[in-house]
Design a protein around this motif. Structure first.
Motif, short mmCIF file in Angstrom:
data_model
loop_
_atom_site.label_atom_id
_atom_site.label_comp_id
_atom_site.label_asym_id
_atom_site.label_seq_id
_atom_site.Cartn_x
_atom_site.Cartn_y
_atom_site.Cartn_z
N ILE A 1 0.80 -1.24 -0.14
CA ILE A 1 -0.02 0.16 -0.07
C ILE A 1 1.04 1.22 0.18
O ILE A 1 1.51 1.47 0.95
CB ILE A 1 -0.92 0.00 1.28
N HIS B 1 -7.23 -2.63 9.70
CA HIS B 1 -6.85 -3.58 8.57
C HIS B 1 -6.29 -5.00 8.87
O HIS B 1 -6.50 -6.02 8.35
CB HIS B 1 -6.32 -2.98 7.43
N ASN C 1 -9.16 4.74 4.82
CA ASN C 1 -9.00 4.26 3.48
C ASN C 1 -7.71 4.71 3.07
O ASN C 1 -7.62 5.84 2.73
CB ASN C 1 -10.12 4.16 2.43
N ASN D 1 2.96 -6.68 -3.89
CA ASN D 1 1.40 -6.71 -4.01
C ASN D 1 0.94 -6.44 -2.51
O ASN D 1 1.44 -6.74 -1.82
CB ASN D 1 1.14 -7.96 -4.60
N PRO D 2 -0.17 -5.88 -2.63
CA PRO D 2 -0.85 -5.59 -1.14
C PRO D 2 -1.14 -7.18 -0.43
O PRO D 2 -1.42 -8.16 -0.86
CB PRO D 2 -2.36 -5.06 -1.45
N VAL E 1 -3.07 -7.44 2.02
CA VAL E 1 -4.15 -7.64 2.46
C VAL E 1 -5.32 -6.66 1.56
O VAL E 1 -4.70 -5.55 1.19
CB VAL E 1 -4.73 -7.42 3.98
N GLU E 2 -6.09 -7.21 0.96
CA GLU E 2 -7.15 -6.46 0.09
C GLU E 2 -7.91 -5.50 1.05
O GLU E 2 -8.49 -5.95 2.11
CB GLU E 2 -8.08 -7.17 -0.62
N LEU E 3 -7.81 -4.24 0.75
CA LEU E 3 -8.44 -3.09 1.79
C LEU E 3 -9.73 -3.37 2.09
O LEU E 3 -10.12 -3.32 3.05
CB LEU E 3 -8.35 -1.79 1.12
N ALA F 1 -11.49 -6.35 2.12
CA ALA F 1 -11.59 -7.44 3.11
C ALA F 1 -10.99 -6.94 4.44
O ALA F 1 -11.73 -7.49 5.56
CB ALA F 1 -10.79 -8.62 2.54
#
Length: 474
Positions: free
Chosen positions: A324, A355, A401, A452-453, A455-457, A459
């Motif tokens: 992120i 998160h 967010n 890559n992230p 965790v998907e934000l 979720a």
């Protein structure tokens, strides 16, 4: 001179300045010789790597300022009471002055020192100086400590604040000085390892630097209110490290800003509110000291936070590799400069506690090791405010967010580009410095691809909200 009056010891702690220093002013006004003393005691030894290193720079700057007055700073390492008793025995000092502290460990130490020295016939006296208002002087109409910030702000904003006192023009020392340690032998930079070299260019320690930073801020304070949350602009005061170590007093800052307001400069009220937010943190720490180590709201003991700091998602957050961009940029800013923008602190804290569902204490302890402007009260309250467990807290369902926060406060992406090298053909030096600042054991290099992230934000947000609902139902 046989009739020389006995000296006064001024015990410096987190008050590394000469102006607006009531403990020092009272000692000088007595007409007696003054022995400035700094003790590296157990509490100073326990500091994290970055704040301990920064403390050393502040102590060195204070020593040089005292030398310019024809005085000197005596340095000693050990238990505070034992060091004071030794210097009293060697110099014949009959009084010790210091600036009051408000955290529970310091209060316990200072009460013991005052009691033991008083039993020996030594005057042991503490003075105000680290806050605008002593915690026991600010209360609700019912006589209780404030538990919510806005009512406290309304109560104190109209109160008189004593004007700052000038520093001494000269400082008379004793006929015979006690021995002093060598600051370099304390090796206060040890925990920083190679990071000290990277952070050093961003640090100007000492009282003179603090007043220079204040003046620079006053030149741009008119735009503080609308720009203070912008990550891509230099709109904040940059005074936190100086206030933390007492290299400038809050009274000096308060009156300088008030004077600017009297000339018609805008933006001053918004900043003074933030200065009182610092006061609020100290008042809470004084009245409810469990703020530093436990959930301020006890019902949050039931919240299912992760308490394992070795989990991969925590390591990713610590190493600024979450995927992120604004989160990683904020963490990298901290490793390169020793500081982090206040808005970025809120975003990174929210991400970790919500998160990633990780306990705020893990983040608080990490910041305590990495921030040169570390402050026990502000750090603890800030983390608990964001996590939802603290006083005047951000509701748990208010989950920042990171993507929308970046769009709002770094709209052109300048902040992210400044601190993240990956993906840029010619990254700036600030971004590349991260790879030189962090420990080699992290195994991170400039050739690594951006992750890559983790965790998907959406979720992560959904999981946090579900846990919050579970807490309410419980």
């Amino acid at each position: 001179m046989e009739n020389e009056r006995p000296p006064i010891i001024v015990w410096f702690r987190r008050d590394l300045r000469l102006s607006d220093h009531p403990a020092l002013t009272a000692a000088v006004a007595s007409g007696r010789p003054v022995i400035p003393l700094f003790i590296l005691d157990d509490q100073a030894e326990a500091l994290g790597a970055a704040p301990k290193w920064r403390l050393g720079l502040g102590v060195d700057a204070l020593a040089r300022a005292l030398n310019n007055l024809g005085s000197r700073l005596v340095l000693r390492r050990g238990r505070a009471l034992a060091v004071l008793q030794d210097i009293i025995a060697r110099t014949g000092a009959t009084a010790v002055h210091w600036t009051r502290a408000y955290d529970p460990d310091a209060i316990t130490r200072d009460r013991d020192v005052k009691s033991r020295l008083s039993e020996q016939g030594i005057e042991a006296k503490s003075f105000t100086g680290h806050l605008l208002f002593e915690p026991w002087t600010v209360a609700t109409k019912a006589g209780q400590p404030f538990r919510v910030f806005t009512p406290m702000w309304r109560a104190v904003r109209v109160r008189d604040v004593a004007p700052p006192e000038p520093g001494p023009a000269t400082l008379r020392g004793p006929q015979s000085w006690p021995n002093s340690d060598d600051l370099s032998e304390w090796n206060l930079a040890q925990g920083m390892n190679r990071g000290a070299t990277i952070v050093a260019p961003y640090v100007q320690a000492g009282e003179a630097a603090a007043f220079e930073a204040l003046q620079g801020f006053l030149d741009r304070i008119a735009h503080y209110s609308e720009n203070r949350d912008r990550l891509d602009r230099d709109a904040t005061s940059n005074l936190s490290e100086y206030l933390s170590l007492g290299e400038i007093s809050p009274r000096s800052v308060w009156h300088s800003v008030q004077n600017a307001a009297m000339t018609g400069v805008s933006g001053t009220d918004a900043f003074l509110r933030q200065l009182v937010w610092r006061e609020f943190a100290y008042h809470l720490m004084f009245h409810t000291p469990h703020l530093l180590a436990e959930n301020w709201k006890p019902e949050w003991e039931m919240f299912p936070w992760n308490t394992d700091a070795t989990r991969p998602e925590v390591i990713a957050w610590q190493t600024a590799r979450t995927g992120i961009p604004v989160i990683d940029a904020a963490m990298r800013q901290m490793y390169v400069t020793g500081r982090m923008h206040n808005r970025a602190r809120m975003i990174t804290s929210s991400y970790l506690t919500k998160h990633l569902m990780t306990h705020w204490k893990i983040g608080m302890q990490w910041f305590a090791d990495c921030l040169i402007d570390w402050d026990s009260a502000c750090n603890a309250m800030g983390w608990q405010w964001v996590a939802g467990s603290g006083p005047d807290a951000s509701p748990f369902f208010r989950i920042f967010n990171p993507l929308t926060q970046q769009e709002k406060f770094d709209p052109s992406g300048e902040y992210v580009r400044r601190w993240i090298a990956e993906g840029q053909s010619t990254p700036p030096a600030t971004a590349c410095a991260y790879f030189d600042a962090v420990p080699r054991s992290w195994g991170i290099s400039e050739t690594d691809l951006y992750p890559n992230p983790i965790v998907e934000l959406p979720a992560g947000r959904a999981r946090a909200l579900a846990a919050y609902e579970g807490l309410k139902n419980h």
